[in-house]
Design an enzyme around this catalytic site. Structure first.
Site, PDB file in Angstrom:
ATOM      1  N   SER A  40       0.742  -1.113  -0.063  1.00 23.24           N
ATOM      2  CA  SER A  40      -0.176   0.046  -0.082  1.00 23.24           C
ATOM      3  C   SER A  40       0.751   1.343   0.045  1.00 23.24           C
ATOM      4  O   SER A  40       0.316   2.316  -0.405  1.00 23.24           O
ATOM      5  CB  SER A  40      -0.952   0.144   1.406  1.00 23.24           C
ATOM      6  OG  SER A  40      -0.169  -0.019   2.449  1.00 23.24           O
ATOM      7  N   ASP A 327      -4.102   7.256   8.452  1.00 24.22           N
ATOM      8  CA  ASP A 327      -4.743   6.469   9.256  1.00 24.22           C
ATOM      9  C   ASP A 327      -3.987   5.422  10.063  1.00 24.22           C
ATOM     10  O   ASP A 327      -3.090   6.080  10.355  1.00 24.22           O
ATOM     11  CB  ASP A 327      -5.741   5.583   7.988  1.00 24.22           C
ATOM     12  CG  ASP A 327      -4.919   4.686   7.299  1.00 24.22           C
ATOM     13  OD1 ASP A 327      -3.681   4.625   7.442  1.00 24.22           O
ATOM     14  OD2 ASP A 327      -5.344   4.086   6.234  1.00 24.22           O
ATOM     15  N   HIS A 330      -0.857   4.388   7.459  1.00 22.23           N
ATOM     16  CA  HIS A 330      -0.008   5.150   6.362  1.00 22.23           C
ATOM     17  C   HIS A 330       0.062   6.622   6.714  1.00 22.23           C
ATOM     18  O   HIS A 330      -0.969   7.424   7.250  1.00 22.23           O
ATOM     19  CB  HIS A 330      -1.140   4.817   5.140  1.00 22.23           C
ATOM     20  CG  HIS A 330      -1.306   3.517   4.916  1.00 22.23           C
ATOM     21  ND1 HIS A 330      -2.569   2.862   5.159  1.00 22.23           N
ATOM     22  CD2 HIS A 330      -0.739   2.712   4.175  1.00 22.23           C
ATOM     23  CE1 HIS A 330      -2.591   1.600   4.751  1.00 22.23           C
ATOM     24  NE2 HIS A 330      -1.509   1.455   4.168  1.00 22.23           N
TER      25      HIS A 330
END
Length: 366
Positions: A40, A327, A330
């Site tokens: 990610s 979040d 990240h």
């Protein structure tokens, strides 16, 4: 790519992230494209159209991305894939290969194969239903076929050999697969880490065999300092979880050594280990000089188990620029900009005459 050219290339990226920073224009197509693999940290939306647990294609993700739309990037705005591609003068954003609407220009200038939630261990990808590294490699092989059909074999090979390849992997293997599945079995982490490094080394060799010559290997984040890591293993005070950080350091050390060895043994392979851990860890421990305020919570929420999809439309986050994390797992775009700038300063000695710089009005407001 020799040492001098590498240093010049990195200087281009560093200058881009200064405050204010100039726009970099690449002359004569020195770096024609950028490709991204892994998790990610680099995924620009490959999970959007697959049955994956990890998804970031809903509000408030993307609230500070151009157009204010959720694209599948696990961030409030741009991520390193975009920032580096823009710095190198390739394009402002890098599309996901599985987006389904790629143009010929997208193919020529590079795409992203990374999948949020993916890892080096196939069990990591299976657990979350995402695209594994071997599958990402197969997609890249498919891409080469499309590129060759578009521009011819010689130009396709030239594009691939001159492009920059970004790889980020290991975060989910350590934070999820090992910590929750393997650690309770008392499997020693150094053994698991060695297996991860062996597997990822084979991946790098496969990239080389497919024509890649410029590969940037990102370390893991300081996993114990992520908001989710603090919640799960940081105790009542939610400190940076020491064991998680130690695991990350062990893996990063082994990965760095493997990358150095590969650069020596494979001819004309400019593969570089990029330490993401240290600048982010330093920022977390000393945020005020850079204008950050909150280092322990995610701007749009902190999940109890570090699941990225905790952000909801009810999440209140009026000022992401003051947060290191968006979040539970990240960084914000602004934190990413700081980290990328910091890590590339280490490789800067001079400026290449093969690059031209055109000033633009830019800021780190997001």
């Amino acid at each position: 790519m020799d040492k001098v050219l590498w240093e010049r290339l990195v200087m281009v990226v560093f200058v881009f992230f200064a405050i204010p920073f100039p726009k970099v224009l690449v002359v004569n197509g020195a770096i024609p494209a950028l490709f991204a693999f892994g998790d990610s940290i680099l995924d620009t939306g490959n999970n959007n159209n697959i049955l994956a647990i990890t998804k970031c294609n809903f509000p408030p993700y993307g609230r500070d991305f151009p157009g204010g739309i959720p694209t599948g990037r696990c961030c409030n705005g741009k991520i390193p894939t975009d920032l580096i591609a823009s710095a190198l003068g390739i394009k402002e954003t890098v599309p996901a290969y599985l987006s389904g609407n790629l143009s010929p220009q997208d193919l020529v200038t590079g795409v992203c194969f990374a999948s949020a939630g993916s890892g080096i261990d196939d069990a990591t990808s299976r657990l979350q239903g995402v695209v594994s590294l071997p599958s990402q490699l197969r997609l890249f092989q498919e891409y080469i076929g499309k590129l060759t059909a578009l521009v011819g074999q010689q130009r396709a090979a030239d594009i691939i050999s001159k492009s920059v390849f970004l790889v980020s992997a290991g975060n989910n293997d350590i934070a999820i697969t090992y910590s929750f599945l393997l650690a309770p079995t008392l499997q020693p982490f150094p053994l698991y880490s060695t297996r991860l490094v062996t597997t990822t080394s084979n991946f790098f060799k496969s990239l080389y065999e497919l024509g890649a010559r410029r590969v940037w290997v990102l370390s893991t984040l300081p996993l114990g300092c992520l908001p989710g890591g603090r919640t799960v293993a940081g105790g009542p005070l939610r400190i940076c979880a020491p064991f998680a950080n130690q695991f990350a350091q062990t893996f990063n050390g082994q990965l760095s050594s493997a990358v150095d060895s590969m650069r020596v043994t494979l001819p004309n392979y400019d593969i570089r280990f990029i330490d993401v851990y240290t600048p982010l860890f330093n920022l977390i421990n000393n945020p005020q000089p850079e204008g950050f305020v909150d280092v322990s919570e995610g701007c749009c929420g902190t999940a109890p188990f570090g699941v990225s999809g905790i952000c909801t439309l009810l999440s209140l986050c009026p000022n992401p620029s003051s947060y290191v994390f968006w979040d539970s797992a990240h960084p914000t775009e602004r934190a990413y900009r700081f980290v990328v700038s910091s890590i590339l300063q280490q490789h800067t000695n001079n400026v290449s005459n093969s690059f031209a710089f055109a000033p633009v009005n830019s800021s780190l407001s997001n």
